[in-house]
Design a protein around this motif. Structure first.
Motif, PDB file in Angstrom:
ATOM      1  N   VAL A 176       0.707  -1.453  -0.236  1.00 55.47           N
ATOM      2  CA  VAL A 176       0.384  -0.179   0.090  1.00 55.47           C
ATOM      3  C   VAL A 176       0.738   1.288  -0.057  1.00 55.47           C
ATOM      4  O   VAL A 176       2.217   1.346   1.008  1.00 55.47           O
ATOM      5  CB  VAL A 176      -0.910   0.059   1.006  1.00 55.47           C
ATOM      6  N   THR A 177       0.640   2.493  -0.721  1.00 55.79           N
ATOM      7  CA  THR A 177       1.457   3.768  -1.020  1.00 55.79           C
ATOM      8  C   THR A 177       1.351   4.122   0.243  1.00 55.79           C
ATOM      9  O   THR A 177       0.401   4.060   0.413  1.00 55.79           O
ATOM     10  CB  THR A 177       1.022   4.094  -2.292  1.00 55.79           C
ATOM     11  N   VAL A 178       1.884   5.180   0.738  1.00 54.38           N
ATOM     12  CA  VAL A 178       1.804   6.098   1.968  1.00 54.38           C
ATOM     13  C   VAL A 178       2.142   7.315   1.045  1.00 54.38           C
ATOM     14  O   VAL A 178       4.071   7.307   0.509  1.00 54.38           O
ATOM     15  CB  VAL A 178       2.311   5.830   3.130  1.00 54.38           C
ATOM     16  N   GLU A 179       1.590   8.085   1.066  1.00 57.54           N
ATOM     17  CA  GLU A 179       2.669   9.780   1.061  1.00 57.54           C
ATOM     18  C   GLU A 179       3.335   9.898   1.924  1.00 57.54           C
ATOM     19  O   GLU A 179       3.306  10.267   2.856  1.00 57.54           O
ATOM     20  CB  GLU A 179       1.671  10.423   0.071  1.00 57.54           C
ATOM     21  N   ASP A 180       4.501  11.069   1.579  1.00 57.29           N
ATOM     22  CA  ASP A 180       4.994  11.563   2.582  1.00 57.29           C
ATOM     23  C   ASP A 180       4.496  12.282   3.176  1.00 57.29           C
ATOM     24  O   ASP A 180       4.447  12.688   4.470  1.00 57.29           O
ATOM     25  CB  ASP A 180       6.264  13.035   1.846  1.00 57.29           C
ATOM     26  N   ALA A 181       3.092  12.852   2.679  1.00 54.81           N
ATOM     27  CA  ALA A 181       2.589  13.890   3.667  1.00 54.81           C
ATOM     28  C   ALA A 181       1.651  13.228   5.063  1.00 54.81           C
ATOM     29  O   ALA A 181       1.205  13.216   6.081  1.00 54.81           O
ATOM     30  CB  ALA A 181       1.929  14.641   3.068  1.00 54.81           C
ATOM     31  N   ILE A 182       0.972  12.218   4.272  1.00 53.67           N
ATOM     32  CA  ILE A 182       0.944  11.036   5.832  1.00 53.67           C
ATOM     33  C   ILE A 182       1.511  10.593   7.222  1.00 53.67           C
ATOM     34  O   ILE A 182       1.675  10.929   7.444  1.00 53.67           O
ATOM     35  CB  ILE A 182      -0.079   9.625   5.096  1.00 53.67           C
ATOM     36  N   TYR A 235      -5.700  -1.303   6.944  1.00 53.19           N
ATOM     37  CA  TYR A 235      -7.866  -0.093   6.805  1.00 53.19           C
ATOM     38  C   TYR A 235      -8.005   0.426   5.192  1.00 53.19           C
ATOM     39  O   TYR A 235      -8.904  -0.277   4.518  1.00 53.19           O
ATOM     40  CB  TYR A 235      -7.962   0.724   8.005  1.00 53.19           C
ATOM     41  N   ALA A 236      -7.479   0.843   4.692  1.00 50.41           N
ATOM     42  CA  ALA A 236      -6.773   1.441   3.979  1.00 50.41           C
ATOM     43  C   ALA A 236      -7.231   0.628   2.720  1.00 50.41           C
ATOM     44  O   ALA A 236      -7.981   0.416   1.419  1.00 50.41           O
ATOM     45  CB  ALA A 236      -6.111   1.996   2.884  1.00 50.41           C
ATOM     46  N   ALA A 237      -6.078  -0.897   2.677  1.00 50.97           N
ATOM     47  CA  ALA A 237      -6.796  -2.632   2.020  1.00 50.97           C
ATOM     48  C   ALA A 237      -7.785  -3.280   2.041  1.00 50.97           C
ATOM     49  O   ALA A 237      -8.279  -3.474   0.557  1.00 50.97           O
ATOM     50  CB  ALA A 237      -4.941  -2.906   1.801  1.00 50.97           C
ATOM     51  N   LEU A 238      -8.650  -2.541   3.258  1.00 54.17           N
ATOM     52  CA  LEU A 238      -9.740  -3.454   3.320  1.00 54.17           C
ATOM     53  C   LEU A 238     -10.944  -2.739   2.558  1.00 54.17           C
ATOM     54  O   LEU A 238     -11.457  -3.227   2.397  1.00 54.17           O
ATOM     55  CB  LEU A 238     -10.368  -3.634   4.627  1.00 54.17           C
ATOM     56  N   GLU A 239     -10.675  -1.416   2.653  1.00 52.89           N
ATOM     57  CA  GLU A 239     -11.432  -0.377   1.761  1.00 52.89           C
ATOM     58  C   GLU A 239     -12.145  -0.764   0.644  1.00 52.89           C
ATOM     59  O   GLU A 239     -11.882   0.480  -0.254  1.00 52.89           O
ATOM     60  CB  GLU A 239     -11.824   0.494   2.108  1.00 52.89           C
ATOM     61  N   GLY A 240     -10.633  -1.257   0.310  1.00 54.78           N
ATOM     62  CA  GLY A 240     -10.318  -1.366  -1.642  1.00 54.78           C
ATOM     63  C   GLY A 240      -9.108  -0.558  -2.359  1.00 54.78           C
ATOM     64  O   GLY A 240      -9.493  -0.301  -3.437  1.00 54.78           O
ATOM     65  N   ARG A 241      -8.397   0.158  -1.394  1.00 53.90           N
ATOM     66  CA  ARG A 241      -7.621   1.097  -1.688  1.00 53.90           C
ATOM     67  C   ARG A 241      -5.690   0.663  -1.810  1.00 53.90           C
ATOM     68  O   ARG A 241      -5.695  -0.118  -0.874  1.00 53.90           O
ATOM     69  CB  ARG A 241      -7.720   2.313  -1.411  1.00 53.90           C
ATOM     70  N   ASN A 242      -5.463   0.934  -2.910  1.00 53.33           N
ATOM     71  CA  ASN A 242      -4.038   0.888  -2.705  1.00 53.33           C
ATOM     72  C   ASN A 242      -3.215   2.336  -1.892  1.00 53.33           C
ATOM     73  O   ASN A 242      -2.159   2.076  -2.620  1.00 53.33           O
ATOM     74  CB  ASN A 242      -3.099   0.498  -3.621  1.00 53.33           C
ATOM     75  N   ILE A 298       4.334   3.876  15.049  1.00 58.11           N
ATOM     76  CA  ILE A 298       4.422   2.607  13.807  1.00 58.11           C
ATOM     77  C   ILE A 298       2.816   1.689  13.593  1.00 58.11           C
ATOM     78  O   ILE A 298       2.312   1.190  12.788  1.00 58.11           O
ATOM     79  CB  ILE A 298       5.519   1.372  14.124  1.00 58.11           C
ATOM     80  N   ALA A 299       2.011   1.592  14.448  1.00 55.59           N
ATOM     81  CA  ALA A 299       1.113   0.974  14.610  1.00 55.59           C
ATOM     82  C   ALA A 299       0.471   1.220  13.834  1.00 55.59           C
ATOM     83  O   ALA A 299      -1.115   0.910  13.148  1.00 55.59           O
ATOM     84  CB  ALA A 299       1.069   0.674  15.902  1.00 55.59           C
ATOM     85  N   LEU A 300      -0.062   3.020  14.250  1.00 56.18           N
ATOM     86  CA  LEU A 300      -0.939   3.822  13.037  1.00 56.18           C
ATOM     87  C   LEU A 300      -0.569   3.666  11.667  1.00 56.18           C
ATOM     88  O   LEU A 300      -1.459   3.385  10.947  1.00 56.18           O
ATOM     89  CB  LEU A 300      -0.925   5.282  13.714  1.00 56.18           C
ATOM     90  N   LEU A 301       0.632   3.938  11.178  1.00 59.38           N
ATOM     91  CA  LEU A 301       1.299   3.490   9.883  1.00 59.38           C
ATOM     92  C   LEU A 301       0.313   2.000   9.327  1.00 59.38           C
ATOM     93  O   LEU A 301      -0.117   2.008   8.484  1.00 59.38           O
ATOM     94  CB  LEU A 301       2.510   3.709   9.892  1.00 59.38           C
ATOM     95  N   LEU A 302       0.565   1.275  10.066  1.00 57.29           N
ATOM     96  CA  LEU A 302       0.631  -0.177   9.922  1.00 57.29           C
ATOM     97  C   LEU A 302      -0.547  -0.507  10.337  1.00 57.29           C
ATOM     98  O   LEU A 302      -1.470  -1.095   8.845  1.00 57.29           O
ATOM     99  CB  LEU A 302       1.337  -1.006  10.231  1.00 57.29           C
ATOM    100  N   ALA A 303      -1.955  -0.297  10.388  1.00 53.67           N
ATOM    101  CA  ALA A 303      -2.899  -0.045  10.702  1.00 53.67           C
ATOM    102  C   ALA A 303      -3.581   0.313   9.189  1.00 53.67           C
ATOM    103  O   ALA A 303      -4.171  -0.083   8.743  1.00 53.67           O
ATOM    104  CB  ALA A 303      -3.755   0.317  12.162  1.00 53.67           C
ATOM    105  N   SER A 304      -3.520   1.480   9.321  1.00 54.90           N
ATOM    106  CA  SER A 304      -3.895   2.899   8.736  1.00 54.90           C
ATOM    107  C   SER A 304      -3.941   1.772   7.263  1.00 54.90           C
ATOM    108  O   SER A 304      -4.493   1.548   6.140  1.00 54.90           O
ATOM    109  CB  SER A 304      -3.539   3.809   9.029  1.00 54.90           C
ATOM    110  N   LYS A 305      -2.603   1.164   6.845  1.00 55.26           N
ATOM    111  CA  LYS A 305      -2.616   0.851   5.652  1.00 55.26           C
ATOM    112  C   LYS A 305      -3.384  -0.827   5.584  1.00 55.26           C
ATOM    113  O   LYS A 305      -3.748  -0.774   4.152  1.00 55.26           O
ATOM    114  CB  LYS A 305      -0.366  -0.310   4.902  1.00 55.26           C
TER     115      LYS A 305
END
Length: 306
Positions: free
Chosen positions: A210-216, A252-259, A243-250
């Motif tokens: 899953v892609t993470v922009e620098d702003a995130i 969650y995004a995947a489960l919402e169908g986003r990369n 770290i937990a917030l980053l990994l969990a957000s990735k």
């Protein structure tokens, strides 16, 4: 998984979704809620859906570490010590009322949760993946309990509040039981396992991409710094919280169908990641503030990336 879970879980769909997020992230969950709000049902359903083993341990003041991890037993026939595995050798472990056991027993879970292994008599024993701890505690009854230390709380990815279902949902629960539903016989409810070990590993590989922009990244760091600088807090979020917030957000995004992650993913998960990791000052508690109130202030103060 969510579709199958709806066959037996009514009124706690959002809770189950967050538990699934934690499962695919490889984290553990602390569930806080009064008895009878489907915490055990959520854990058993998750284990069934992933074709995994399920164990439940009722934590009590006289529970010993060996009751959880196991012990070496001498076999007089072979003159050797054999490992008698404890309930921790499973895929989904429900630690019921974890704060009722003393600190020594609670700490027996630390190595399991962090290292995915157990050390017995100096010998390391690996836990078979996937491994997840779902711990529960009662938010009302504190007599005879031992508060979890910060070091152990930090091992939980999420702390989730389990509330009561709405009126219509509770009515549906009654209808289900009236029609013969039995929470101890989930296989009779038609719940089918939908994830095996290979597909789980494949999902986790896709989540990693899953892609993470620098702003995130900057947004997550800003939230951590705001918690450490907050005048309401003694203890802010640690790097493990970020770290937990980053990994969990990735996840969650995947489960919402986003990369890719959007700021709303981070905002949604921040209360669940932070509420058990921050420590309020006594004067803030006297003013009636809660951890969630302070987290709302942190989210309001941090600049949202566009």
């Amino acid at each position: 998984m969510r579709q199958e879970a709806q066959k037996v879980i009514v009124g706690q769909e959002e809770l189950f979704k967050l538990v699934v997020v934690s499962f695919f992230t490889g984290g553990h969950v602390l569930l806080e809620g009064v008895p009878g709000t489907a915490k055990t049902l959520v854990a058993k359903t998750l284990a069934m859906l992933v074709s995994g083993e399920f164990s439940r341990v009722q934590f009590t003041p006289d529970l010993m570490p060996s009751d959880i991890v196991g012990t070496s037993v001498y076999d007089s026939a072979t003159h050797q010590f054999n490992l008698k595995r404890g309930p921790v050798f499973t895929n989904v472990l429900l630690a019921d009322e974890i704060n009722r056991a003393p600190a020594k027993t609670q700490s027996a879970l630390l190595e399991c949760m962090e290292e995915r292994q157990v050390s017995i008599d100096g010998v390391r024993h690996e836990l078979s993946p996937p491994f997840m701890v779902l711990a529960t505690q009662n938010p009302v009854e504190y007599e005879g309990t031992y508060p979890l230390p910060e070091a152990q709380l930090d091992r939980f990815l999420f702390k989730l509040h389990v509330g009561y279902p709405g009126r219509e949902m509770e009515r549906q629960i009654l209808m289900n039981y009236h029609e013969g539903f039995d929470a101890t016989q989930l296989e009779n409810a038609g719940v089918e396992n939908v994830v095996d070990k290979d597909s789980l590993l494949q999902c986790q590989e896709e989540i990693q991409a899953v892609t993470v922009e620098d702003a995130i990244f900057d947004y997550i760091v800003s939230l951590a710094e705001a918690s450490r600088d907050s005048p309401e807090l003694v203890l802010g979020g640690s790097p493990r919280a970020s770290i937990a917030l980053l990994l969990a957000s990735k996840t969650y995004a995947a489960l919402e169908g986003r990369n890719y992650i959007v700021p709303d993913d981070v905002k949604l998960l921040t209360p669940h990641v932070y509420r058990h990791r921050i420590l309020l000052k006594p004067e803030a508690e006297i003013e009636g503030l809660s951890a969630d109130n302070v987290i709302e202030q942190l989210l309001a103060s941090a600049e949202i990336p566009r």
